[in-house]
Design a protein around this motif. Structure first.
Motif, PDB file in Angstrom:
ATOM      1  N   ASN A 143       0.677  -1.276   0.077  1.00 39.86           N
ATOM      2  CA  ASN A 143       0.206  -0.191  -0.067  1.00 39.86           C
ATOM      3  C   ASN A 143       0.756   1.127  -0.090  1.00 39.86           C
ATOM      4  N   SER A 144       2.002   1.062  -0.447  1.00 38.34           N
ATOM      5  CA  SER A 144       2.942   2.327  -0.582  1.00 38.34           C
ATOM      6  C   SER A 144       2.927   3.088  -1.670  1.00 38.34           C
ATOM      7  N   THR A 145       3.051   4.523  -1.679  1.00 40.38           N
ATOM      8  CA  THR A 145       2.986   5.130  -2.870  1.00 40.38           C
ATOM      9  C   THR A 145       4.592   4.960  -3.332  1.00 40.38           C
ATOM     10  N   VAL A 146       4.780   5.546  -4.535  1.00 43.36           N
ATOM     11  CA  VAL A 146       6.375   5.406  -4.964  1.00 43.36           C
ATOM     12  C   VAL A 146       7.357   6.354  -4.125  1.00 43.36           C
ATOM     13  N   GLU A 155       6.857   7.265  -0.853  1.00 39.70           N
ATOM     14  CA  GLU A 155       7.176   6.400   0.239  1.00 39.70           C
ATOM     15  C   GLU A 155       8.068   5.372   0.349  1.00 39.70           C
TER      16      GLU A 155
END
Lengths: 341, 341, 341, 341
Positions: C215-218, C220
């Motif tokens: 569930n991480s954005t690029v 993060e």
């Protein structure tokens, strides 16, 4: 609006942006940073949109600062609105001082079923009768509603029980017919971005119940309301009904925060549909309590005299003890949040 | 279908389920576990749906086993289909043996702009011309397309360049008009669940390009295709164009896996729109390479002679060197995956 | 950074913001619009973060303009990096000129199974051997890996087959032990935000394979890499392995766009894990082709000599014909994108 | 468990599945449909998991029927549990009869700030003091907490104010130290799947506050609790703190439905953190009202004597009038839902 230039942007590219902005009568304030330059725009936002600044060489990003909606915004209309539904002299209010329960069967199946559901709804304190004559179903093999005959039944039962009627319209070609039979037109979640339909209901001269699309941001939802409002119709009630997330335990995820978020940004009333959000009967009463407490202006719930034999969404319809529990929750919680049920 | 009873279900509740199933001519196989009982149903699935088993007392869950779509399913139609677009004698194929590039401007803005875009498209190897006359825009204040005049321009340029034309229809009331001017009707992502529109394009006698809704599962997308197919029209091409996720770096998240997933479940061709998925020009060529390599049957890309002044989606339109790079990628990669471009 | 004041902000509130900014040695450029004022900040970004401007009265929003990562950013390090793994003299490169296949069993189950998997991997062109000794499992009742014994087996088979070894470390307390046995340390998706572990692997003196959180954005993900880099270790390879979305047809949704997005923002190599992304064997080869074509620097795939009896993720492990098809795809596609496999 | 065979499955493949199941002492009930065969399994679920049936030839899907968690399930433990926190004789209860407010600063910054926040919390009715000494921050450049010194401060202020203390532990290596200073150990959202940490806090002999991961399903969250419970520690309180969705108006989307969903499946208490869910001070009170009304067992909120100068999450910390409004909401709403605050 704020234009962020890329670190490699040249002076000439910066000058092209400012001159394009000034060409529309706006002003451009240039802030030169160590790494990059940002340009703040002041003037008519709409004219800036047409400039397509994000496509200009050297531009990395364009941040919008103002809300993109106007008519439904609370900025120029700080008092929250009340929408009145029904015949003159017998109107039901939906707004900041009241708490309005709307209930009825998911689908109109027969006069008898609709009458029983309407009486259940009224006994539980509902002030408006909901019921679907045209259904928007994922499968072409599912029950699609009784159509015009369903509208007749719904209007008859509304008159018989004294409840104004709200029903969904799924096709712009049906708006006139539905507006003849119903006091309020519902636009469903699947049609929230059906802009032709939004314009048609905006023209129909009836209050509109606008459900949030299951993948729509609050901002997109308010833009959909703006489509209706632009046609001169500001009698719009928003309805939060759950958004699509990764969680499988509920059909959708009720975004309870959307209620105060909408109320901070828009003057329009906002209600909650706990039946479609959760898709589970055991969640309807707890989620209804949450909706009242968070500050919603009303509720939209499914009731059915015989959920086991319902043609649509039986697993979430209230009946018997559950409905009495809902009525009790409305009665006891609304005074705590300063509303009349 | 499999019915899972709750641990507390009584024998009588189990018996009610089996007798309801048998009442439709189906058979119910009961497996009694230590904790709970499960009931496997055998017979006509459609008749089971009407039974509303999930609403019966003692039932905890109902698992569907078969696919809910039929006409578009690969189960009874194992060979992948080819759709032919354009006038007899000059038809363009979209299917398992070919790789079809579709290109053109996001919106038709003028005859000159459309002609230049069409020539760019053709030079890059496009076999079909795309262009929007009716636009579905989030904001009522954005450019909504030239409407009927845009259709005329598009049809003229299509004839002039020899490219069959595909364009979006956003309202069921416009289907006949659009079908007069276009060889293929596009249903956009926002209208994927506009079932009245799906039925209208199903009736129109033209091939259909059906984009995936930005929050639709593959199964819902195939059910939307089933709505079209049910009207007797199986000339449907599916188009993956990105889904909505939490990632902000791209406008949508291209679900590249959807291509092989669709091809495993359905016989319909499936293409990819990298322009709307990413919303960034620098991603169009890499995502196009990925689409070719994964096995897509074609691409749909935005081109514009002057992206900086485009009225719609300029930041993602290809021009110049990028377009030549795309053409080169198509030329070099398609033989590796066994297709003719 | 850009500070957006609310429409009701007073002159005094604006003055407090500018004086707080100037108190850190920065400069504040004020642009007064018709509706609201925006303030552009120029100076040391890190010092602005500590100012907590978003909590000040009258402030509506604070937009960050620059990337929050530094060491892994491409801004000050425009050339893409190559990471070398393995003993001096026998190192394997992962970077912009090569395409590196990493393969092996999801879990080390026995010396025999690991040897067979390693030989399959090598025959398919793998240059590095992967295998899990410590497993991070959702259920405490699932197989958790052989632990230290698994490390011994893996190291032995790596020596026997001549393949450097990469394995996951799930607990900061195990880093030293794992670093003794492996040439590269993997941080799994579930631990991407386990900052103590990131720092520990940053200190370990081994290249790191950092999977993206599901569930991480690029952004993060790059911040997680920054945690490792801050310890003086820039030998980091990023691995896209699918994100969590609403689509149930695949275990996760492979975010293929993340590859070019990362390459535009960071100099670090980025590879793709198609096995865990899709969770389905039939998708591994098509997704691998997409990954090569989009420009990834390598692949990480599960292989198993007997998937039917695998203790972990059998349904996605390659074997036999599928693995040969993968090897053929790597061989034929890599030259088209200008890489040596 | 139910095994669904593919339509092409052979009799031999069906027989292999049933014989593998029977080999573990289970029973397999075969239902042959027109299109496909389904096999219902009865027996010890755990032994079936090891069978890896989904990898067998001819198997299309395996549906799990029972919950995968046991110790935290309500199935064998129908009464909801109460967890007691604090020294004997001064314990605070969290469970079905009470409503427990937990409040304090996001981060311990100094003795003075912590004392002021604790006094604010106590005045508002808080029964437990929260405060972070070890912070899990996305950026390595953000304030990471005072560490051991913060623990000392927190313990001192807890004693001074008579409030038992809850604080987060972010690394398994710190568990013993934190357990010496705190009455309850918090596992944060980013560590919910850090299984080594879960086992370490399970061994520590202190009640545990387990936040939901921002991308975790309710089932995965209960599995994380099962990791703690398996170590013999059932004093677990769950905390819903928002999940990641596409909606940008709030930092996360509070999944208010998770409260009744958890209460239907597990006997463990469940509380709500409205501060981290919304990330906006103006949402904390409305979301707190919703949490009380939906039936949560308590609240966890951030308070700070001077939010404008907070080192962590200032924009969401309550102070002054907002905190008094929260106290009033707790006082007035809890009796309506049958709880003692």
């Amino acid at each position: 609006m704020v234009v962020v230039m890329s670190p490699e942007a040249t002076e000439e590219q910066i000058a092209r942006v400012t001159s394009r902005v000034e060409g529309t009568g706006g002003r451009a304030f240039v802030s030169r940073g160590v790494v990059r330059t940002i340009i703040g725009l002041v003037g008519d936002i709409e004219s800036f949109h047409g400039l397509n600044l994000r496509s200009m060489p050297g531009v990395e990003a364009v941040h919008r600062i103002s809300d993109p909606y106007k008519l439904v915004s609370r900025q120029h209309h700080p008092d929250r609105s009340t929408v009145h539904v029904g015949e003159p002299g017998a109107q039901v209010a939906i707004g900041p001082d009241t708490f309005t329960l709307i209930a009825g069967p998911c689908a109109v199946e027969s006069a008898q079923q609709t009458l029983e559901a309407a009486e259940m709804a009224r006994a539980a304190g509902a002030r408006l009768l909901r019921g679907g004559a045209f259904k928007s179903r994922t499968s072409p093999y599912s029950f699609q509603g009784l159509g015009p005959q369903g509208l007749e039944i719904l209007a008859d039962i509304g008159r018989a029980t004294g409840l104004p009627v709200v029903t969904e319209v799924v096709d712009a070609r049906d708006v006139a017919l539905v507006a003849e039979h119903a006091h309020m037109l519902q636009v469903g979640a699947r049609n929230m971005a059906n802009f032709g339909l939004l314009q048609a209901v905006g023209d129909a001269g009836r209050p509109v119940l606008l459900k949030r699309g299951m993948n729509s941001t609050v901002e997109e939802w308010l833009m959909a309301a703006e489509y209706v409002a632009q046609r001169g119709n500001l009698d719009i009630v928003l309805c939060e009904r759950g958004i699509r997330t990764f969680e499988p335990a509920t059909r959708n995820t009720l975004d309870i925060s959307a209620v105060p978020v909408v109320q901070a940004s828009s003057h329009l009333p906002v209600i909650v549909d706990p039946s479609h959000a959760g898709g589970r009967r055991d969640l309807v009463v707890p989620l209804s309590r949450a909706a009242i407490a968070v500050g919603a202006d009303g509720l939209l719930v499914d009731v059915h005299p015989d959920p086991e034999n319902a043609l649509c969404d039986g697993p979430q319809a209230l009946v018997g003890a559950d409905l009495r529990e809902l009525a009790s929750a409305v009665r006891r919680l609304t005074p705590v949040v300063g509303r009349r049920a």
